[in-house]
Design an enzyme around this catalytic site. Structure first.
Site, PDB file in Angstrom:
ATOM      1  N   HIS A 190       0.839  -1.195   0.000  1.00 55.84           N
ATOM      2  CA  HIS A 190       0.000   0.000   0.000  1.00 55.84           C
ATOM      3  C   HIS A 190       0.876   1.247   0.000  1.00 55.84           C
ATOM      4  O   HIS A 190       1.290   1.722   1.061  1.00 55.84           O
ATOM      5  CB  HIS A 190      -0.909   0.011   1.234  1.00 55.84           C
ATOM      6  CG  HIS A 190      -1.800  -1.188   1.329  1.00 55.84           C
ATOM      7  ND1 HIS A 190      -1.336  -2.434   1.732  1.00 55.84           N
ATOM      8  CD2 HIS A 190      -3.131  -1.340   1.074  1.00 55.84           C
ATOM      9  CE1 HIS A 190      -2.350  -3.295   1.721  1.00 55.84           C
ATOM     10  NE2 HIS A 190      -3.437  -2.654   1.331  1.00 55.84           N
TER      11      HIS A 190
ATOM     12  N   HIS B 235      -3.998   3.376  -3.360  1.00 56.99           N
ATOM     13  CA  HIS B 235      -4.118   2.822  -2.013  1.00 56.99           C
ATOM     14  C   HIS B 235      -3.398   1.490  -1.844  1.00 56.99           C
ATOM     15  O   HIS B 235      -2.532   1.361  -0.988  1.00 56.99           O
ATOM     16  CB  HIS B 235      -5.591   2.644  -1.633  1.00 56.99           C
ATOM     17  CG  HIS B 235      -5.796   1.907  -0.347  1.00 56.99           C
ATOM     18  ND1 HIS B 235      -5.728   2.516   0.883  1.00 56.99           N
ATOM     19  CD2 HIS B 235      -6.042   0.585  -0.099  1.00 56.99           C
ATOM     20  CE1 HIS B 235      -5.917   1.615   1.828  1.00 56.99           C
ATOM     21  NE2 HIS B 235      -6.122   0.428   1.262  1.00 56.99           N
TER      22      HIS B 235
ATOM     23  N   GLU C 181     -16.918  -2.995  24.741  1.00 61.21           N
ATOM     24  CA  GLU C 181     -16.127  -4.223  24.870  1.00 61.21           C
ATOM     25  C   GLU C 181     -14.950  -4.280  23.898  1.00 61.21           C
ATOM     26  O   GLU C 181     -13.833  -4.671  24.277  1.00 61.21           O
ATOM     27  CB  GLU C 181     -17.015  -5.459  24.668  1.00 61.21           C
ATOM     28  CG  GLU C 181     -18.042  -5.690  25.756  1.00 61.21           C
ATOM     29  CD  GLU C 181     -19.347  -4.947  25.509  1.00 61.21           C
ATOM     30  OE1 GLU C 181     -20.285  -5.119  26.309  1.00 61.21           O
ATOM     31  OE2 GLU C 181     -19.427  -4.185  24.513  1.00 61.21           O
TER      32      GLU C 181
ATOM     33  N   HIS D  38     -27.697 -14.382  25.953  1.00 59.39           N
ATOM     34  CA  HIS D  38     -26.655 -14.198  26.961  1.00 59.39           C
ATOM     35  C   HIS D  38     -26.010 -15.518  27.398  1.00 59.39           C
ATOM     36  O   HIS D  38     -25.194 -15.521  28.316  1.00 59.39           O
ATOM     37  CB  HIS D  38     -27.233 -13.482  28.190  1.00 59.39           C
ATOM     38  CG  HIS D  38     -27.372 -12.000  28.000  1.00 59.39           C
ATOM     39  ND1 HIS D  38     -28.069 -11.452  26.947  1.00 59.39           N
ATOM     40  CD2 HIS D  38     -26.879 -10.953  28.717  1.00 59.39           C
ATOM     41  CE1 HIS D  38     -28.017 -10.125  27.037  1.00 59.39           C
ATOM     42  NE2 HIS D  38     -27.295  -9.801  28.091  1.00 59.39           N
TER      43      HIS D  38
END
Length: 661
Positions: free
Chosen positions: A27, A263, A412, A474
């Site tokens: 890149h 890119h 998280e 859960h």
């Protein structure tokens, strides 16, 4: 801007383009556009000493856009990190080279973090800034700023699109981490084209809402303007800073500048020649560095070396004046005496009454808190449930960086990245925590923990259908298999207090990424669990016969179930061995002789019992074995009813063993 500075910047561009071209992979766009910002930072503002890349008080630099790795390899070579040679640059992206496709911590000297997944470096940078702030609060005294450095992170539009960046920077602003400076390589281009097809927000306003100072440089090819912005960022002692630097992807290459094609593909030989002519580099020379560029950077290194020398003198004076802090420093940065403390019998004590292993872990954390002053961690807004709060240790906040309890908020993914950054910084032992089912959110950053081999503990509670009434959303089913499948990552699912202590002992002593998976419901303390749990699998209730009739294997809450089943089977004349497979990862590392002693090949009647997916147990039960595991998602009901519904009963385990006869 001096001629030699621009010559160095263009040299970086030439090296980066040559690396990608020779590899026919990579890149080039980011390095060509961001070279002025990176070199201005490294040469005039960042305090670092290539002769001592592990200097505790160095400024940290993370290339969050890790795909632009040819940029950092060019910098590392020019500044003399780890003797990274031109030949190493020529081996870019090749087998066993020091210049892999994305930067790898621990592989290439000077790389502070393994980056590649966009946004991950942003989260790790926040963690490093948190570590700096806490250690400064612990160690600094009047006139003795022993810990006093910056964390810089460079990334582009892709990093800003990733949700992890918003998670992490939201907390960074809340915490007022003023030593964090974000360099935003803003060029409006991603792989698919102009970013306006998917990304039109005002990034600076978003960062202002986070609580950042925002600065802007309109010409990314103006090092003086970039330098001024960096100094303005440093001058703000209340907020982290975002510096938006407007660049052109593929800068200097007439055929590619500003285009998406710059890119992620080589520029092409003819285009590189045109670029070099445009930039004043020898068009007929590849991997060219003029000697005066090396000499210029050598002078910069000499200045930084003297800064470290002065810091070393200051630290010596500090230790003479505060000898108790020298002892503390050795504990924080060298883990001095920790293993001896953990081998103390008191650390392994437990109360013989049923308890959830999440509670057991909470007790261990509070024992460790007093033995390890550098234990530093928290949860994603779940400390009361995951039992991860250190009593009387204070809360880390913008008002008090000395607190040891971290409040990550409901973030998280970023939490795990920040935990990685804390571990990478050095001096602290981090832990992060959430419900086990949300390890799905955590896993990408846990994978980076494993790739880097860094010491971090993942405390994952509510480990099975034992969650009960919260229902299948859960109740983790496949998550154990997911984490166990990850190389260089140890997963412990303890059955009681002793095994929980062993999991923490392992994480601290082995200094490697570890997960401890814990129950919500109470479990009995088992009489024969022991420090042997460190071997991953061991006998907790053996047969009377030298060769058992069958073997029951389990982890966590199902170990006690197997012990009960053994007692029932004995009444029917079947003599079985019960093995606690607390950590498959560690069991697999044991010798063939040890594994044979636990699971002898001659005993083919084997049953695995675990309230999770059966994936992974096949290697232990073999073709003749049986399993009591989950083959569906869970349900919403009290835990005791769910264990009956899904077959986790003494009667069912006994029947599964009898089926083998």
């Amino acid at each position: 801007m001096s001629n030699i500075q621009m010559k160095a910047i263009n040299t970086i561009r030439g090296l980066a383009a040559d690396m990608v071209q020779k590899a026919n992979s990579g890149h080039p766009g980011l390095p060509l556009g961001a070279a002025p910002a990176a070199f201005e930072l490294w040469s005039k503002h960042m305090v670092h000493n290539p002769a001592n890349p592990k200097w505790e008080n160095r400024d940290r630099f993370i290339l969050s856009g890790g795909h632009g790795s040819s940029l950092i390899y060019s910098l590392l070579h020019l500044f003399g990190y780890g003797d990274l040679s031109i030949e190493d640059l020529m081996q870019f992206r090749q087998l066993d080279s020091l210049t892999p496709g994305h930067p790898e911590y621990g592989h290439t000297v000077g790389v502070e973090a393994t980056t590649g997944p966009l946004g991950a470096g942003m989260g790790m940078a926040v963690g490093m800034a948190m570590a700096e702030a806490h250690l400064a609060a612990v160690f600094n005294k009047d006139n003795y700023d022993i810990i006093n450095h910056y964390t810089y992170v460079l990334g582009g539009d892709g990093c800003m699109m990733e949700g992890i960046s918003s998670e992490a920077f939201s907390l960074a602003g809340t915490l007022g981490l003023d030593k964090l400076i974000v360099l935003y390589d803003s060029n409006d281009i991603s792989i698919e084209g102009n970013t306006n097809i998917a990304f039109r927000e005002d990034v600076e306003k978003r960062f202002q809402a986070f609580g950042f100072q925002t600065l802007r440089v309109e010409d990314g090819n103006d090092p003086e303007a970039i330098g001024q912005a960096i100094e303005e960022a440093k001058a703000d002692t209340n907020r982290p800073s975002l510096i938006t630097i407007r660049t052109k992807i593929g800068h200097g290459c007439p055929a590619k500048e500003g285009k998406a094609s710059a890119h992620g593909e080589p520029l092409g030989i003819d285009n590189i020649k045109a670029m070099k002519e445009n930039l004043g580099l020898p068009a007929d020379k590849d991997f060219f560095v003029d000697q005066d560029v090396y000499s210029y950077i050598s002078e910069i290194n000499d200045k930084n070396s003297k800064i470290e020398e002065e810091w070393n003198k200051l630290r010596c004076e500090y230790f003479e004046k505060y000898p108790e802090m020298k002892e503390q420093w050795d504990v924080y940065f060298n883990n001095k005496g920790i293993e001896e403390k953990l081998d103390n019998a008191k650390f392994w004590e437990y109360e013989d009454k049923p308890d959830a292993t999440r509670n057991c872990s909470g007790k261990v954390i509070n024992r460790l808190k007093d033995l390890m002053p550098n234990l530093f961690g928290g949860s994603a807004d779940l400390a009361p449930s995951t039992k991860t709060y250190m009593n009387d240790a204070g809360d880390f906040s913008a008002e008090d960086y000395s607190g040891r309890n971290l409040h990550f908020g409901v973030r998280e993914l970023a939490m795990a990245a920040m935990g990685n950054g804390i571990a990478l910084h050095g001096g602290l032992m981090p832990y992060v925590s959430t419900f086990f089912v949300f390890s799905d959110y955590v896993k990408p950053m846990a994978r980076l923990s494993a790739l880097m081999g860094i010491p971090i503990m993942y405390v994952l509670t509510h480990d099975s259908i034992g969650v009960g009434e919260d229902g299948p959303t859960h109740e983790p089913i496949e998550q154990l298999a997911m984490l166990r499948a990850m190389p260089e990552f140890s997963v412990f699912r303890p059955a009681d207090m002793t095994e929980t202590i062993a999991a923490w002992y392992f994480a601290v002593v082995e200094k490697k990424p570890t997960a401890v998976v814990l129950s919500r419901q109470n479990l009995p303390q088992l009489p024969n669990t022991s420090k042997e749990a460190l071997k991953g699998g061991y006998i907790v209730d053996d047969s009377d016969k030298e060769t058992p009739d069958a073997i029951l294997m389990a982890s966590g809450s199902e170990v006690s179930l197997c012990i009960e089943a053994k007692e029932q089977l004995a009444k029917d004349g079947i003599d079985v061995r019960v093995v606690s497979m607390v950590s498959m990862d560690e069991f697999e590392k044991q010798s063939a002789e040890y594994k044979e002693s636990i699971l002898p090949k001659s005993v083919r009647r084997r049953v695995a019992v675990e309230a999770a997916s059966d994936f992974g147990w096949g290697r232990y039960v073999g073709l003749d074995g049986n399993m009591v595991t989950m083959t569906s998602f869970g349900a919403s009901a009290p835990a005791d009813k769910l264990f009956v519904k899904f077959g986790f009963t003494v009667e069912n385990v006994v029947n599964k063993v009898k089926e083998l006869f």
